[in-house]
Design an enzyme around this catalytic site. Structure first.
Site, short mmCIF file in Angstrom:
data_model
loop_
_atom_site.label_atom_id
_atom_site.label_comp_id
_atom_site.label_asym_id
_atom_site.label_seq_id
_atom_site.Cartn_x
_atom_site.Cartn_y
_atom_site.Cartn_z
N LYS A 130 4.05 -0.48 -2.95
CA LYS A 130 3.67 0.88 -2.53
C LYS A 130 4.84 1.54 -1.81
O LYS A 130 5.51 0.91 -0.99
CB LYS A 130 2.44 0.78 -1.63
CG LYS A 130 1.91 2.09 -1.08
CD LYS A 130 0.65 1.84 -0.26
CE LYS A 130 0.19 3.09 0.49
NZ LYS A 130 -1.01 2.84 1.32
N LYS A 146 2.07 1.96 -6.39
CA LYS A 146 1.30 3.01 -5.72
C LYS A 146 2.23 3.93 -4.94
O LYS A 146 2.71 3.58 -3.88
CB LYS A 146 0.27 2.39 -4.76
CG LYS A 146 -0.55 3.43 -3.98
CD LYS A 146 -1.56 2.77 -3.05
CE LYS A 146 -2.26 3.77 -2.17
NZ LYS A 146 -3.26 3.14 -1.26
N ASP A 186 -3.74 -2.94 2.21
CA ASP A 186 -2.41 -2.31 2.15
C ASP A 186 -1.65 -2.72 3.41
O ASP A 186 -1.97 -2.26 4.51
CB ASP A 186 -2.52 -0.79 2.09
CG ASP A 186 -3.13 -0.29 0.78
OD1 ASP A 186 -3.93 -1.01 0.16
OD2 ASP A 186 -2.79 0.84 0.38
#
Length: 331
Positions: free
Chosen positions: A231, A267, A163
């Site tokens: 995300k 996400k 991430d």
């Protein structure tokens, strides 16, 4: 989980290649991103609010709770993290409710790079992935070589997923090509010696992007650069995942697949704490992009406390009794 973003349809690669001119220069990328349709903020928020009123009952609710559990990236990202805490969290991710072995496992355990090896060993062959934040998370204020080394260390330690945070300063200054090239470089750093690659989730920190138009532009920028997931946030700022900004990102991945044939995951992270919250987000997914995204290959929740509430609600549906917070472990 696939190691590359799958193409949908025989012409997907050609359609994606046809967009190469969009990223050929800073000026071309700027023209494309600023040429995206403007976001109707009132309409976006109204639709997100409307979908949040859907009533999900009985068997559908039970299904949604199990699905949400299976989509969680169970996260600990604190300076006080210890190997013991990571091992305990990993055990909880594999077996969330020791009194009910039918409870699904979570999707991943998310930790800092120096804890990846500990999580990897604790998870073994459970099928739960190890995700690692990288690129000087959460601020992203580091030179590119440092960010790439951070990523490479996480992958070398066994991270299945990375991430990364974008350079919000560069993005807000309009230096889109710099952000694009940085995402591409991090994606390359996710490659393993055997040619496979850790999944790359690109974090925008929506609360700092200020406008919905910027979130739409960041979504397309991340996907053009090769993100496997986009995300919402780090969970470290005041505004994180909201129904409206997540709905906007879902619309972006839908439109990107229509344009290129490539499917990208989403996400939301930060601020999603209750079963009711999680189910609202699942309704957004179902109504915006359809059931093809209703799996942990394409949708995740970045959360630490959400799992506990899902477990308590699951127990209530099963027994008719609400067990209370002492039913679950404190992370």
């Amino acid at each position: 989980m696939p190691t590359t973003v799958p193409a949908h349809g025989p012409d997907a690669a050609a359609r994606l290649a046809s967009m190469a001119d969009v990223t050929a220069s800073d000026a071309a990328l700027r023209r494309f991103l600023h040429g995206l349709p403007g976001v109707d903020a009132v309409g976006l928020e109204a639709r997100a609010a409307s979908l949040g009123t859907r009533s999900i009952k009985t068997t559908a609710k039970a299904y949604a709770i199990d699905l949400a559990i299976s989509m969680i990236d169970l996260t600990t990202l604190e300076g006080a993290d210890t190997p013991g805490k990571v091992r305990a969290l990993s055990a909880k991710g594999v077996n969330p409710d020791p009194t009910d072995r039918t409870t699904p496992r979570v999707a991943a355990i998310c930790v800092y790079p120096d804890m990846v090896a500990t999580a990897k060993e604790a998870l073994g062959d459970s099928g739960v992935h190890v995700a690692s934040v990288a690129t000087a998370f959460p601020a992203g204020r580091a030179a590119l070589p440092v960010k790439l080394a951070d990523t490479a260390d996480a992958v070398a330690a066994g991270a299945d997923e990375v991430d990364m945070v974008i350079d919000r300063g560069a993005f807000l200054a309009g230096r889109y090509l710099k952000v694009f090239e940085e995402i591409k470089a991090v994606r390359e750093a996710c490659r393993r010696p055997d040619g496979s690659s850790a999944h790359l989730k690109v974090i925008f920190e929506n609360g700092e992007l200020a406008t919905y138009d910027n979130i739409r532009r960041a979504s397309w920028l991340g996907m053009l650069a090769g993100a496997d997931f986009i995300k919402t946030s780090t969970g470290k700022v005041a505004v994180n995942a909201t129904p409206a900004n997540t709905l906007l990102m879902l619309e972006a991945v839908r439109d990107f697949r229509a344009a290129t044939g490539v499917q990208v995951g989403v996400k939301p992270a930060g601020g999603i704490r209750t079963s009711k919250d999680a189910i609202k987000f699942l309704v957004l997914v179902n109504e915006t992009v359809g059931d093809e995204w209703l799996s942990n290959e394409w949708f995740r929740f970045g959360a630490s406390s959400l799992l506990n509430d899902l477990l308590m609600q699951r127990q209530k549906l099963s027994t008719g009794r609400y067990s209370g917070p002492d039913y679950v472990t404190v992370d």
